[in-house]
Scaffold this active site. Structure first.
Site, mmCIF file in Angstrom:
data_model
loop_
_atom_site.group_PDB
_atom_site.id
_atom_site.type_symbol
_atom_site.label_atom_id
_atom_site.label_comp_id
_atom_site.label_asym_id
_atom_site.label_seq_id
_atom_site.Cartn_x
_atom_site.Cartn_y
_atom_site.Cartn_z
ATOM 1 N N ASP A 109 -11.397 1.321 1.171
ATOM 2 C CA ASP A 109 -11.402 2.773 1.249
ATOM 3 C C ASP A 109 -12.808 3.266 0.915
ATOM 4 O OD1 ASP A 109 -8.815 3.555 2.029
ATOM 5 O OD2 ASP A 109 -8.039 3.218 0.001
ATOM 6 N N ARG B 275 0.520 7.470 15.590
ATOM 7 C CA ARG B 275 0.572 8.754 14.898
ATOM 8 C C ARG B 275 -0.250 9.808 15.632
ATOM 9 N NH1 ARG B 275 -2.393 6.463 9.352
ATOM 10 N NH2 ARG B 275 -4.080 5.412 10.430
ATOM 11 N N GLU C 213 -3.253 8.315 18.103
ATOM 12 C CA GLU C 213 -3.875 7.048 17.702
ATOM 13 C C GLU C 213 -3.059 5.877 18.231
ATOM 14 O OE1 GLU C 213 -4.989 6.861 13.508
ATOM 15 O OE2 GLU C 213 -4.482 4.733 13.452
ATOM 16 N N TYR D 34 -10.672 -4.566 4.058
ATOM 17 C CA TYR D 34 -10.359 -3.158 4.236
ATOM 18 C C TYR D 34 -10.751 -2.437 2.944
ATOM 19 C CZ TYR D 34 -8.365 1.277 5.217
ATOM 20 O OH TYR D 34 -8.247 2.625 5.438
ATOM 21 N N ARG E 223 9.473 5.943 -3.736
ATOM 22 C CA ARG E 223 9.688 6.791 -4.918
ATOM 23 C C ARG E 223 11.129 7.286 -5.010
ATOM 24 N NH1 ARG E 223 4.703 9.910 -3.433
ATOM 25 N NH2 ARG E 223 3.000 8.551 -4.090
ATOM 26 N N ARG F 224 0.833 -1.211 0.000
ATOM 27 C CA ARG F 224 0.000 0.000 0.000
ATOM 28 C C ARG F 224 0.865 1.258 0.000
ATOM 29 N NH1 ARG F 224 -5.228 0.431 2.242
ATOM 30 N NH2 ARG F 224 -4.593 2.196 3.505
ATOM 31 N N ARG G 184 -8.377 -5.574 14.306
ATOM 32 C CA ARG G 184 -7.649 -4.622 15.145
ATOM 33 C C ARG G 184 -8.591 -3.473 15.438
ATOM 34 N NH1 ARG G 184 -3.924 -1.497 13.464
ATOM 35 N NH2 ARG G 184 -4.207 -1.879 11.263
HETATM 36 P P1 FAD Z 1 -18.971 1.560 7.983
HETATM 37 O O1 FAD Z 1 -18.644 2.968 7.737
HETATM 38 O O2 FAD Z 1 -18.230 0.815 9.033
HETATM 39 O O3 FAD Z 1 -20.547 1.486 8.311
HETATM 40 C C1 FAD Z 1 -21.174 0.344 8.859
HETATM 41 C C2 FAD Z 1 -22.302 0.825 9.755
HETATM 42 O O4 FAD Z 1 -23.099 -0.298 10.166
HETATM 43 C C3 FAD Z 1 -21.792 1.482 11.038
HETATM 44 O O5 FAD Z 1 -22.352 2.767 11.174
HETATM 45 C C4 FAD Z 1 -22.295 0.525 12.143
HETATM 46 O O6 FAD Z 1 -22.626 1.198 13.344
HETATM 47 C C5 FAD Z 1 -23.511 -0.095 11.499
HETATM 48 N N1 FAD Z 1 -23.882 -1.386 12.082
HETATM 49 C C6 FAD Z 1 -23.064 -2.454 12.319
HETATM 50 N N2 FAD Z 1 -23.766 -3.452 12.908
HETATM 51 C C7 FAD Z 1 -25.053 -3.019 13.023
HETATM 52 C C8 FAD Z 1 -26.241 -3.603 13.567
HETATM 53 N N3 FAD Z 1 -26.241 -4.837 14.121
HETATM 54 N N4 FAD Z 1 -27.397 -2.873 13.537
HETATM 55 C C9 FAD Z 1 -27.396 -1.613 13.000
HETATM 56 N N5 FAD Z 1 -26.304 -1.022 12.480
HETATM 57 C C10 FAD Z 1 -25.132 -1.718 12.506
HETATM 58 N N6 FAD Z 1 -11.162 5.368 3.663
HETATM 59 C C11 FAD Z 1 -10.637 6.261 2.796
HETATM 60 O O7 FAD Z 1 -11.057 6.310 1.636
HETATM 61 N N7 FAD Z 1 -9.666 7.144 3.206
HETATM 62 C C12 FAD Z 1 -9.182 7.158 4.482
HETATM 63 O O8 FAD Z 1 -8.313 7.978 4.809
HETATM 64 C C13 FAD Z 1 -9.710 6.227 5.404
HETATM 65 N N8 FAD Z 1 -9.262 6.194 6.668
HETATM 66 C C14 FAD Z 1 -9.771 5.275 7.534
HETATM 67 C C15 FAD Z 1 -9.297 5.248 8.829
HETATM 68 C C16 FAD Z 1 -9.793 4.334 9.743
HETATM 69 C C17 FAD Z 1 -9.262 4.324 11.136
HETATM 70 C C18 FAD Z 1 -10.783 3.398 9.321
HETATM 71 C C19 FAD Z 1 -11.330 2.376 10.270
HETATM 72 C C20 FAD Z 1 -11.261 3.427 8.034
HETATM 73 C C21 FAD Z 1 -10.765 4.356 7.126
HETATM 74 N N9 FAD Z 1 -11.242 4.415 5.818
HETATM 75 C C22 FAD Z 1 -10.720 5.323 4.947
HETATM 76 C C23 FAD Z 1 -12.282 3.469 5.351
HETATM 77 C C24 FAD Z 1 -13.722 3.996 5.477
HETATM 78 O O9 FAD Z 1 -14.026 4.233 6.835
HETATM 79 C C25 FAD Z 1 -14.648 2.932 4.879
HETATM 80 O O10 FAD Z 1 -14.378 2.782 3.512
HETATM 81 C C26 FAD Z 1 -16.109 3.231 4.999
HETATM 82 O O11 FAD Z 1 -16.440 3.567 6.305
HETATM 83 C C27 FAD Z 1 -16.858 1.983 4.582
HETATM 84 O O12 FAD Z 1 -18.209 2.163 4.717
HETATM 85 P P2 FAD Z 1 -19.131 0.947 5.111
HETATM 86 O O13 FAD Z 1 -20.534 1.419 4.896
HETATM 87 O O14 FAD Z 1 -18.708 -0.289 4.452
HETATM 88 O O15 FAD Z 1 -18.837 0.670 6.668
HETATM 89 N N1 UDP Z 2 3.742 1.566 7.631
HETATM 90 C C1 UDP Z 2 4.925 1.672 8.317
HETATM 91 N N2 UDP Z 2 5.390 2.908 8.682
HETATM 92 C C2 UDP Z 2 4.717 4.040 8.403
HETATM 93 C C3 UDP Z 2 3.498 3.946 7.692
HETATM 94 C C4 UDP Z 2 3.031 2.688 7.328
HETATM 95 O O1 UDP Z 2 5.540 0.660 8.614
HETATM 96 O O2 UDP Z 2 5.177 5.134 8.779
HETATM 97 C C5 UDP Z 2 3.272 0.208 7.243
HETATM 98 C C6 UDP Z 2 2.415 -0.436 8.336
HETATM 99 O O3 UDP Z 2 2.660 -1.825 8.354
HETATM 100 C C7 UDP Z 2 1.003 -0.125 7.867
HETATM 101 C C8 UDP Z 2 1.138 -0.211 6.348
HETATM 102 O O4 UDP Z 2 2.460 0.293 6.084
HETATM 103 O O5 UDP Z 2 0.092 -1.073 8.367
HETATM 104 C C9 UDP Z 2 0.070 0.611 5.591
HETATM 105 O O6 UDP Z 2 0.176 1.976 5.947
HETATM 106 P P1 UDP Z 2 -0.996 3.021 5.811
HETATM 107 O O7 UDP Z 2 -0.484 4.367 6.160
HETATM 108 O O8 UDP Z 2 -1.666 2.797 4.504
HETATM 109 O O9 UDP Z 2 -1.940 2.520 7.007
HETATM 110 P P2 UDP Z 2 -3.392 3.008 7.417
HETATM 111 O O10 UDP Z 2 -3.491 4.474 7.141
HETATM 112 O O11 UDP Z 2 -4.334 2.170 6.624
HETATM 113 O O12 UDP Z 2 -3.425 2.701 8.862
#
Ligand code: FAD
Ligand code: UDP
Length: 385
Positions: free
Chosen positions: A364, A291, A314, A362, A181, A177, A260
């Site tokens: 996005d 971070r 975090e 996972y 560069r 991921r 996780r």
């Molecule tokens: P979710 O957003 O998880 O929605 C699922 C919903 O279902 C939740 O609101 C939950 O409460 C509900 N639910 C679950 N069980 C039940 C139940 N039994 N009854 C009623 N409701 C329920 N994507 C990016 O593009 N860029 C990013 O920088 C990025 N950063 C992220 C950072 C983190 C820490 C995380 C965890 C994700 C990140 N993502 C990012 C991914 C992004 O959050 C997801 O792509 C997006 O949320 C997916 O949408 P979803 O609808 O599949 O799931």
């Molecule tokens: N990673 C790392 N050092 C960094 C950033 C990322 O080792 O400073 C590794 C780590 O294993 C991580 C993976 O690269 O799980 C993907 O990184 P990304 O920033 O995409 O993680 P996310 O934002 O999804 O947590």
């Protein structure tokens, strides 16, 4: 009756909202979304911190980026985007370096002035310790890409904190991921489109649900038998789009899938700028967090006050029973259980399992939206044809 709906959607994240919006606007259906939490939007939800007035992403920083034209066109119906471009820095051993690993990182780390060819040759020489062997785990993959010294500085400790699993036990894909560069380009993403929603994530999410045919019921759990739209009561009544955890739907009969979770620690600092950038990674294992996010930097165009700033540390750990699942751990045992759950899901009539939790992938945001658009066409339309 309470079941007076054409389609029941469990979960109001991007996957569920996209299906609801399409069902209402394209097929004229009545869609009811039930959501366990007290707000819509799943993990993309954001809110304004009352003390500083700064928008923060409650479930971790969310950066929107996509190269999918269909998704880009679709999301622009609900929001416009700023021209924010994501950049990340890393603190290692009391010194700040640019990420992802680029020529600037290499030269600063080795106190050198290598050109691209020299840097490539150096890394190729370091990668020789693998003896040409195909990398089989995260550690070998990282060494093949950046050599051992850079791996030990920027990847080893960070990955140990994030995954609490030996890098030799993790899949090599995790690291791919992150680009490497041989230029000074430190843009984090390489997609055609990138930006943040001009007036924030929540107005965007709310606009997707803003249709007379869409009803959202908050604080409503699909598995809570005291609410009328529960799993037992709704089975076979109307088609269901389920975006909760796939193992929970089947009562964990094949065992729990591992995730996780993250812990976030917010703090207001009495300064206009704490770290000078949106995200600072902490590479070393002796720093307990992975971070720090400083949310004002996501919106430099906004007129935020400059007396105080909001930061969020975090921390990462394995999820237990009551924790929010964030990242699939995806061990070989998980993949085996998932195969079993997928078979059960296919046999479940008129139920679509979608999104991050429903597919144990996972995704996005643009992937969750893109997947909902195509599964709407391929599955949901068929239910009502
Ligand atoms: P979710 O957003 O998880 O929605 C699922 C919903 O279902 C939740 O609101 C939950 O409460 C509900 N639910 C679950 N069980 C039940 C139940 N039994 N009854 C009623 N409701 C329920 N994507 C990016 O593009 N860029 C990013 O920088 C990025 N950063 C992220 C950072 C983190 C820490 C995380 C965890 C994700 C990140 N993502 C990012 C991914 C992004 O959050 C997801 O792509 C997006 O949320 C997916 O949408 P979803 O609808 O599949 O799931
Ligand atoms: N990673 C790392 N050092 C960094 C950033 C990322 O080792 O400073 C590794 C780590 O294993 C991580 C993976 O690269 O799980 C993907 O990184 P990304 O920033 O995409 O993680 P996310 O934002 O999804 O947590």
């Amino acid at each position: 009756t309470d079941a007076d709906t054409d389609l029941l959607i469990v979960g109001s994240g991007f996957f569920g909202l996209t299906i609801a919006e399409r069902a209402a606007t394209q097929l004229g259906l009545k869609a009811t979304i039930i959501e366990r939490r007290g707000h819509i939007g799943g993990n993309a939800y954001s809110e304004i911190d009352p003390e500083t007035g700064i928008e923060y992403h409650k479930y971790g920083a969310h950066l929107f980026h996509t190269s999918n034209e269909r998704v880009w066109e679709y999301v622009n119906q609900f929001t416009s985007f700023t021209n924010y471009q994501h950049r990340v820095y890393a603190t290692h051993n009391g010194e700040v370096f640019p990420l992802p690993i680029n020529l600037g990182t290499v030269n600063q780390f080795f106190r050198a002035a290598y050109g691209p060819d020299e840097a490539r040759a150096l890394i190729a020489e370091q990668a020789q310790e693998l003896g040409g062997k195909e990398p089989e785990n995260l550690e070998e993959k990282a060494i093949s890409l950046i050599g051992r010294p850079l791996y030990e500085a920027f990847i080893k400790g960070y990955t140990a904190k994030q995954w609490q699993t030996a890098p030799t036990k993790l899949s090599p894909e995790i690291i791919t991921r992150l680009p490497v560069r041989y230029t000074y380009d430190n843009h984090y993403f390489k997609d055609t489109h990138e930006g943040l929603p001009v007036d924030g994530y929540t107005p965007w999410l709310e606009r997707m649900a803003d249709h007379p045919n869409i009803e959202v019921r908050l604080n409503t759990d699909f598995f809570d038998e005291s609410q009328p739209l529960n799993k037992t009561a709704m089975a076979g009544k109307v088609p269901i789009v389920y975006t909760g955890p796939i193992d929970r739907y089947f009562d964990h009969t094949l065992g729990a899938l591992s995730w996780r979770t993250l812990d976030f620690e917010k703090e207001v600092k009495p300064t206009g700028d704490f770290q000078g950038c949106a995200v600072m990674n902490y590479s070393d294992e002796d720093v307990p967090f992975t971070r720090i996010h400083e949310f004002r930097h996501f919106h430099p165009e906004r007129d935020y006050q400059t007396e105080k700033t909001l930061i969020m540390r975090e921390y990462s750990r394995f999820a237990g029973g009551g924790d929010e699942p964030y990242y699939p751990v995806n061990t070989p045992e998980d993949r085996e259980k998932l195969e079993g759950y997928r078979k059960l899901a296919e046999a479940e009539p008129n139920v679509l399992f979608g999104g991050r939790l429903g597919t144990y992938k996972y995704l996005d945001m643009h992937m969750a939206i893109g997947s909902a658009l195509s599964r709407f066409d391929n599955v949901v339309r068929g239910w009502f044809a």
